[in-house]
Write a protein that holds these residues in place. Structure first.
Motif, PDB file in Angstrom:
ATOM      1  N   ASN B  94       0.842  -1.198   0.000  1.00 33.50           N
ATOM      2  CA  ASN B  94       0.000   0.000   0.000  1.00 33.50           C
ATOM      3  C   ASN B  94       0.882   1.255   0.000  1.00 33.50           C
ATOM      4  OD1 ASN B  94      -2.110   1.751   0.060  1.00 33.50           O
ATOM      5  ND2 ASN B  94      -2.990   1.037   1.995  1.00 33.50           N
ATOM      6  N   ALA B  95       1.022   1.874  -1.165  1.00 34.67           N
ATOM      7  CA  ALA B  95       1.960   2.982  -1.363  1.00 34.67           C
ATOM      8  C   ALA B  95       1.239   4.296  -1.609  1.00 34.67           C
ATOM      9  CB  ALA B  95       2.862   2.666  -2.550  1.00 34.67           C
ATOM     10  N   ILE B  96       1.906   5.393  -1.276  1.00 34.24           N
ATOM     11  CA  ILE B  96       1.424   6.737  -1.620  1.00 34.24           C
ATOM     12  C   ILE B  96       2.585   7.521  -2.217  1.00 34.24           C
ATOM     13  CG2 ILE B  96       0.674   8.965  -0.677  1.00 34.24           C
ATOM     14  CD1 ILE B  96      -1.185   7.644   1.134  1.00 34.24           C
ATOM     15  N   ALA B 131       3.791  13.700   8.317  1.00 34.57           N
ATOM     16  CA  ALA B 131       2.908  12.989   7.386  1.00 34.57           C
ATOM     17  C   ALA B 131       3.440  11.579   7.133  1.00 34.57           C
ATOM     18  CB  ALA B 131       2.799  13.763   6.069  1.00 34.57           C
ATOM     19  N   ALA B 134       2.826   9.256  10.154  1.00 35.55           N
ATOM     20  CA  ALA B 134       1.384   8.947  10.251  1.00 35.55           C
ATOM     21  C   ALA B 134       1.028   7.823   9.279  1.00 35.55           C
ATOM     22  CB  ALA B 134       0.546  10.190   9.967  1.00 35.55           C
ATOM     23  N   LEU B 135       1.591   7.860   8.083  1.00 35.25           N
ATOM     24  CA  LEU B 135       1.296   6.828   7.085  1.00 35.25           C
ATOM     25  C   LEU B 135       2.001   5.520   7.434  1.00 35.25           C
ATOM     26  CD1 LEU B 135       1.404   9.057   3.895  1.00 35.25           C
ATOM     27  CD2 LEU B 135      -0.619   8.019   4.953  1.00 35.25           C
ATOM     28  N   ASN B 138       0.317   3.394   9.715  1.00 38.19           N
ATOM     29  CA  ASN B 138      -0.833   2.700   9.120  1.00 38.19           C
ATOM     30  C   ASN B 138      -0.404   1.724   8.018  1.00 38.19           C
ATOM     31  OD1 ASN B 138      -3.646   3.872  10.079  1.00 38.19           O
ATOM     32  ND2 ASN B 138      -2.154   5.536  10.153  1.00 38.19           N
ATOM     33  N   ILE B 140       1.465   2.109   5.495  1.00 36.51           N
ATOM     34  CA  ILE B 140       1.470   2.680   4.150  1.00 36.51           C
ATOM     35  C   ILE B 140       2.890   3.142   3.824  1.00 36.51           C
ATOM     36  CG2 ILE B 140       0.532   4.505   2.678  1.00 36.51           C
ATOM     37  CD1 ILE B 140      -2.017   4.368   4.453  1.00 36.51           C
TER      38      ILE B 140
END
Lengths: 258, 258
Positions: B94-96, B131, B134-135, B138, B140
């Motif tokens: 799960n990447a951003i 940020a 935070a990811l 989760n 991420i």
């Protein structure tokens, strides 16, 4: 439940530097959790021409072959999205750019070929809000462009109005959701040629009647369908108006309800 | 403290679809918190040619005028970054995607004009990890391209090796940080022409001696400077090797230490 605002800004504002700058400055002052969804404007068509990639539109919808998908990804997720994020940062709004692939937030299926092969166009199947809510909880604002993915590695071009309404529906489990569509008019018009004929309130019954009477411009119909779909799926409020409606409601705009 | 891996993958791997696909599949299996940083490869130069924008390189560094910055933003943050994110999603990672503007993670200053005006090139001033953590909390995975911003709305082209080392330094307050540079060779070579001459371990003393003897290729020197800077600022470990080093260490690679 806390209220979240999902604000969609249209391509005509994206195409106008001064209007966009003003809009982003107003957006930054909106209090509470919020999400921005932006359209693409005319930049993708311009880049396609520069690159000699043919532009193929049917009924206002872009046929998205592999080259066109590359262009859209570069323009929407690259140039437009990242410049918006940088501008929001300069306005002290801590933003993060998203496609639907980021955080696996918006999963689509490639539109089945019927009469027309739209190419790499996605119809939204599922919204996952985990990444979004983690960021919102840290006062970070997601900024979505009009691209999704199929979970198999394929990016897909997806209507920005639909992205806004699907995000609003997905988030309505966690928040009171207010969906706001900003475009160049002051609201939905009763008479297409009269910019002053803004409809203040419109429920489903009025909508159906006006639709039968061919009241709405072609581009407005799918937008309104999106809006009523969102209301029927748990979104609290839908507003359509010019960009100033996000910070100032002492003016004309349209509120939709069931 | 938990260990985080910051993995940089070079442009030669980005340019090779099969190599990239294999790398991303391996990257997805890396356990624990991780961050990917990717270079740009040759796509930006190709697009510049397609668009008749002159490409101007001095000592291997791209002079970044406004048109070139647009191209870089489209290619790095758009096409490359979003396709990597979509591919990682298909591998259940799960990447951003990130630029330094997203989440205000990497703030730079435009490089001052001395002998050469590099244009819109940024030297990193500050890393904000809010940020990112935070990811990561989760599950991420952030994926960074080589673009930062100045907090005043300006995007800036920034060296990807530097982004990787500055992220590693910034995160070393919260994690044990391991910085891994993947490129087309098996490690740092003692003899530029001999791919089998991989240096296993190299401390600062050895590095300084070898540097005086002109052991290193031109492109390797700034990479090594980044690495030792990172080690001196709290990064636990730096590894340089081919992409398989991220999942398999039964092979040659170079470990750097102070």
């Amino acid at each position: 439940m806390e209220t979240i605002k999902i604000i969609k800004v249209g391509g005509n504002i994206i195409d106008n530097d001064a209007a966009l700058e003003k809009f982003l400055s107003q957006f930054s002052t909106v209090k509470g959790p919020k999400i921005l969804v932006h359209g693409g404007g005319k930049l993708a068509t311009k880049l396609a021409k520069d690159m000699d990639v043919p532009v193929n539109m049917i009924d206002g919808r872009r046929i998205t072959d592999a080259d066109t998908l590359d262009i859209i990804t570069m323009v929407y997720a690259g140039k437009i999205n990242k410049n918006i994020v940088a501008k929001l940062q300069s306005n002290k709004c801590n933003a993060i750019g998203f496609t639907g692939a980021d955080g696996n937030t918006i999963v689509s299926v490639k539109r089945p070929v019927k009469k027309i092969d739209y190419g790499f166009v996605g119809d939204v199947k599922k919204v996952n809000t985990g990444a979004i809510t983690a960021l919102l909880d840290n006062n970070i604002t997601p900024v979505f462009c009009a691209i999704t993915h199929d979970e198999n590695g394929q990016l897909l071009n997806t209507n920005a109005d639909t992205i806004a309404s699907e995000l609003a529906i997905g988030l309505s489990k966690h928040y009171q959701t207010e969906l706001i569509y900003c475009f160049e008019k002051d609201g939905v018009l009763l008479s297409i040629d009269d910019d002053n004929s803004v409809i203040d309130y419109m429920d489903t019954g009025t909508y159906e009647t006006l639709k039968i009477n061919n009241t709405f411009a072609d581009g407005m119909l799918p937008k309104l369908e999106n809006c009523y779909h969102a209301l029927s799926e748990g979104v609290s409020k839908v507003i359509i108006g010019n960009p100033t409606v996000i910070s100032n409601r002492d003016q004309k705009f349209t509120t939709l309800f069931l």
